[in-house]
Every structure is written in structure tokens, then in C-alpha cells.
Design a protein around this motif. Structure first.
Motif, short mmCIF file in Angstrom:
data_model
loop_
_atom_site.label_atom_id
_atom_site.label_comp_id
_atom_site.label_asym_id
_atom_site.label_seq_id
_atom_site.Cartn_x
_atom_site.Cartn_y
_atom_site.Cartn_z
N ALA A 1 -1.01 11.34 19.74
CA ALA A 1 -0.14 10.19 19.22
C ALA A 1 1.60 10.08 18.81
N GLU A 2 1.92 8.89 18.93
CA GLU A 2 3.25 9.24 19.18
C GLU A 2 3.38 9.57 17.06
N ARG A 3 2.90 8.90 16.18
CA ARG A 3 2.62 8.54 14.37
C ARG A 3 1.62 8.86 13.84
N VAL A 4 1.38 9.83 12.64
CA VAL A 4 0.61 9.76 11.76
C VAL A 4 0.52 9.43 10.73
N GLY A 5 -0.08 8.45 10.19
CA GLY A 5 -0.59 8.81 8.90
C GLY A 5 -1.27 8.33 8.26
N VAL B 1 5.82 13.19 13.16
CA VAL B 1 5.95 12.20 13.89
C VAL B 1 6.32 13.11 15.37
N ARG B 2 6.01 12.75 15.97
CA ARG B 2 6.31 13.17 17.02
C ARG B 2 7.36 13.53 16.97
N VAL C 1 10.03 7.06 4.90
CA VAL C 1 10.66 8.38 6.07
C VAL C 1 11.70 7.27 7.15
N LYS C 2 11.63 6.20 7.06
CA LYS C 2 12.25 5.21 7.21
C LYS C 2 11.46 5.07 9.35
N GLU C 3 10.40 5.01 9.59
CA GLU C 3 9.19 5.11 10.63
C GLU C 3 8.11 3.70 10.99
N SER C 4 7.89 3.29 11.84
CA SER C 4 7.88 2.31 12.54
C SER C 4 6.25 2.58 11.88
N TRP C 5 5.43 1.95 11.49
CA TRP C 5 3.90 2.09 11.55
C TRP C 5 3.22 1.42 11.98
N ASP C 6 3.84 0.16 13.21
CA ASP C 6 2.41 -0.96 13.94
C ASP C 6 2.45 0.01 14.58
N ASP C 7 2.57 1.05 15.27
CA ASP C 7 1.57 1.87 16.55
C ASP C 7 0.86 3.11 16.12
N ALA C 8 1.38 3.41 14.38
CA ALA C 8 1.25 4.17 14.58
C ALA C 8 -0.26 4.49 14.01
N SER D 1 0.77 -1.33 -0.21
CA SER D 1 -0.31 -0.25 -0.09
C SER D 1 1.22 1.31 -0.35
N SER D 2 0.73 1.86 -0.55
CA SER D 2 0.99 3.80 -0.36
C SER D 2 1.15 3.91 0.63
N MET D 3 0.33 3.89 1.97
CA MET D 3 0.65 3.94 3.20
C MET D 3 2.23 3.30 4.46
N GLN D 4 2.20 2.03 3.60
CA GLN D 4 3.66 1.61 3.87
C GLN D 4 5.05 2.01 3.07
N LEU D 5 4.29 2.61 1.84
CA LEU D 5 5.67 2.29 0.81
C LEU D 5 6.08 4.15 1.77
N ALA D 6 4.47 5.07 2.33
CA ALA D 6 5.43 6.43 2.75
C ALA D 6 5.57 6.10 4.44
N PHE D 7 4.83 5.12 4.96
CA PHE D 7 6.09 4.94 6.21
C PHE D 7 7.55 4.45 6.13
N ALA D 8 7.83 3.52 4.73
CA ALA D 8 9.76 3.34 4.50
C ALA D 8 10.06 4.38 3.88
#
Length: 415
Positions: free
Chosen positions: A141-145, A206-207, A114-121, A105-112
Motif C-alpha cells: 500500500a501507499e497509505r494506510v489508515g 505513509v510509504r 497528518v496532511k495526507e490524502s486518504w482517497d487512495d488509502a 469521522s476520526s479517520m478523516q480527522l487523522a488524515f487531515a
């Protein structure tokens, strides 16, 4: 037996980006269904019948129901189950009719990117969620997509966050992911505001490390039980503030009157003390806190709520209450080994009122009950489990707060 329809996720790189399994399904298809942009990614020499479906979910459902029993592939962008067509179709027509082959997904690509985990976003789509509701969740939030829209662009999102003084995120706008025109723009929210971006973008927030949550600053406040995000909180200690649902029960059990003298021992950033002061406007509430950062946050929160009967006390109990007048009600919050000792000291000063102790461990629960019994107090216990609904994608999931115990103590003659 009716042939399965294969819902195949595809990226902007077309067939080249598919797995071998997905490619084989497309090659063998006699019918290919999809939007015009997706069908254009299939080579023109493919012999399958092409059915264009650009009219939305309802048209897609009608199209599926009219399909003949032939090998069929339905194209979707990215992961068909992530804000895609698969969930709608399987809910409406049935899971047995489909097989789903996802793409990244484009959401996965976006987090990849910017080199940030998205499991808790916190992940959301502004096409289906009101911006005001999203902003309230982003605050903590800590991270937002988020998928933005042409109307609610990254610039509009940044403006909305800054208007609410939420300026503690680094922002990334990821445009045209997976294409030769892919662009990643990084900056703070102030730099994103006012810029123009491609409609095909994902915004990632990203906070910044150590940033405290800012209160939401409501125009109308409750007497007690205000939402947690109305209060400034120290970010590393977030979650230590007494949750509003627990606060409501504690305030009721304290039986605070308009002229009460109240102690809040271990007041933190002051949520309970502030609400107690809103009730005891002719009395006084002493909020005792030893941590200098929380003490300063409490002062800021008290100014926001305009509670002149609140007196912050910077110091460590029991020494900090030595010169204070005897209380009519005491609230003790904490998880340390000192809690039973503090309860013993507080009830020795308590008038004919009540003490309420908020603890998180069974060991402290038992120890506090023992202290109350030794002093001739009756004790009641409430175990509180709260789960809050959180809008995640297009459904509600429930996020459990840490369970806690409220121990209510009072002399039998005062019951």
C-alpha cells in the motif's frame, strides 16, 4: 406513517460540533438513544427521554423495534456509515426507517491532521480484520489508515510489520482526536514499537518515497503462480511484474520441460523466469534485462527462490542473446515499440518450441500477430481481465488489474 429515526453522528465536542441541521433534530427529539458516553455529551437539561444502549448491535436493533412513534434521534460516533451503526441498522430494518446525518469521522480527522490524502488509502479496522491479513495488504500500500484495538495496539502493529521486514513506512498515531487531549505522535515503525497509546486512536502509515515492496517470504512456495508479493519489485514500476494469474497461463502455454532452454526477454525483477527455472531444473533459463535496478532485484529474488538453473543476463536484446544457445521456449514481455522486432529476432532462433508474448496494447497485439504470420507461425490470442478481491472495511471490493493480451506462437508442425 412511522416517524423517521435520525442517526446523528457526533464528535467528542458534543453538540457544539454539529451542523445546524443536526442540532435542530436533536433539539426537537422526544427520544434520544445512544451509548452512555454519547448521551453524556447532550446537556442534562434536554427534556427528551434518554434510552441507554451499551450492549452492541443486537441490543440496538431490539431497541429500535420497540420505539414508539415519536421524534427520535440515535447518536453515533463520527460518521455512522463508517464502521458505525447505520449500515447494520439499514440492512436489518430497512433504509426507509432512517435518515443519516454524518459527522466527520476520526479517520478523516487523522488524515487531515497528518496532511495526507486518504482517497487512495487502504482503510481497515483491526477489531474485525485479522492482523496477518492486514499486514499482507499493507506491504504493497501507499497509505494506510487503521482503527486499532486495546489488544492490537499501534505498538503491536509496528512489531508485526517489522518482524516481516516492512520498515519503509512513516507512522502517525492520532490519539483522542477532536478533544483537548488530542495528541499526534510521528515517527518510524521502530520508534512506535514499545510505546503506549490511548485506546482511542487511529494509526496512519505513509510509504516513504521510492521504497520497494519487500517479499513476504513464505515458508512454502508454489512451482509457479506464486503471489506477486513474494517477489521484490521496484516501487515506481510496480504493476509491470507479470501478475501471477497471467504467469500461470503463460507458463502452461510455453510447455516448458525439465530440460528446456528458455529465454525470458525483458525479465524485469524475474518472476516468470524464476518460476520457469523451477520447472526447467535440468535445463537453463536466461533472464534478459537491461535495467540495472530490476536486474539486481532479479538476482535477489533468484536467491530467495533457490533456482540454480536461472542465469541473469544484463543487457539489451537482441544484442544480449547473440551468444546464448537457441531456446526451446521464449517469453517476451513489454509495452514498447521494440516488441514486434524482438519477437521477429527471437523466433528466428527458436527451435520447435513456443513463444508467448505479453502485450498491453492492441497495436502491439496486431503487430506481433503479423510478425508471427510472416514467419509461418500459428498464433493464438488470449485477452486476460483479472479482478482481485480486496477486503475494504467490512466488505469485499474487486480491484481490476490492467488487462493484457497473451499471444502464443508456434509452428504448425509443432502443435
Amino acid at each position: 406513517m412511522t416517524a423517521k429515526i435520525y442517526i446523528v453522528g457526533m464528535g467528542d465536542d458534543g453538540l457544539d460540533g454539529l451542523t445546524g441541521h443536526a442540532k435542530s433534530k436533536v433539539r426537537r427529539a422526544e427520544v434520544i438513544v445512544g451509548s452512555t458516553p454519547l448521551l453524556q455529551r447532550v446537556p442534562t437539561d434536554h427534556p427528551a427521554e434518554r434510552i441507554v444502549c451499551d450492549g452492541g448491535m443486537q441490543e440496538l436493533e431490539l431497541c429500535v423495534e420497540s420505539l414508539a412513534d415519536r421524534p427520535t434521534v440515535m447518536l453515533a460516533g463520527g460518521d455512522p456509515l463508517f464502521y458505525g451503526i447505520a449500515r447494520f441498522l439499514t440492512d436489518r430494518i430497512g433504509k426507509n426507517r432512517f435518515e443519516i446525518i454524518p459527522h466527520v469521522s476520526s479517520m478523516q480527522l487523522a488524515f487531515a491532521r497528518v496532511k495526507e490524502s486518504w482517497d487512495d488509502a487502504f482503510l481497515t479496522n483491526l477489531a474485525v480484520q485479522p492482523l496477518d491479513r492486514v499486514v499482507d495488504v499493507v506491504r504493497a500500500a501507499e497509505r494506510v489508515g487503521m482503527f486499532t484495538t486495546e489488544e492490537i495496539s499501534p505498538s503491536v502493529v509496528a512489531e508485526s510489520l517489522l518482524d516481516r521486514r516492512i520498515d519503509y513506512f512513516n507512522a502517525y498515531v492520532c490519539e483522542n482526536l477532536g478533544t483537548p487531549n488530542e495528541t499526534i505522535t510521528a515517527g518510524d515503525l521502530a520508534s512506535i514499537r514499545g510505546q503506549e497509546f490511548s485506546p482511542l486512536n487511529v494509526m496512519v502509515l505513509v510509504r516513504r518515497t521510492g521504497a520497494a515492496d519487500l517479499p513476504s517470504g513464505p515458508a512454502k512456495r508454489r512451482l509457479f503462480g506464486n503471489p506477486d508479493d513474494y517477489f521484490l519489485q521496484s516501487r515506481p514500476k510496480r504493476g509491470l511484474l507479470t501478475p501471477c494469474e497471467v504467469r500461470c497461463i503463460a507458463m502452461a502455454e510455453l510447455e516448458i520441460q525439465s530440460n528446456s532452454v528458455v529465454w525470458d526477454v525483458g525479465a524485469g525483477s524475474g518472476a516468470l523466469a524464476i518460476e520457469a527455472a523451477a520447472i526447467a531444473r535440468e535445463g537453463v533459463v536466461y533472464a534478459i534485462e537491461m535495467d540495472v535496478e530490476d536486474y539486481n532485484l532479479m538476482i535477489e529474488n533468484a536467491q530467495q527462490f533457490n533456482v540454480p538453473s536461472l542465469i541473469p543476463v544484463h543487457g539489451q536484446a537482441p544484442e544480449a542473446w547473440a551468444e546464448l544457445p537457441d531456446p526451446d521456449a521464449v517469453f517476451v514481455g513489454g509495452s514498447g515499440r521494440m516488441v514486434p522486432e524482438l519477437v521477429a529476432g527471437a523466433i528466428s532462433r527458436l527451435k520447435d518450441g513456443r513463444i508467448v508474448v505479453n502485450v498491453s496494447s492492441p497495436d502491439n497485439l496486431v503487430a506481433v500477430q503479423a510478425v508471427l504470420a510472416e514467419q509461418g507461425f500459428v498464433s493464438d490470442v488470449r485477452m486476460i481481465n483479472i479482478s482481485r478481491g480486496l477486503q475494504q472495511l467490512d466488505r469485499v471490493r474487486f480491484e481490476a488489474l490492467n488487462p493484457s493480451f497473451l499471444v502464443i506462437g508456434y509452428r504448425e508442425s509443432a502443435s
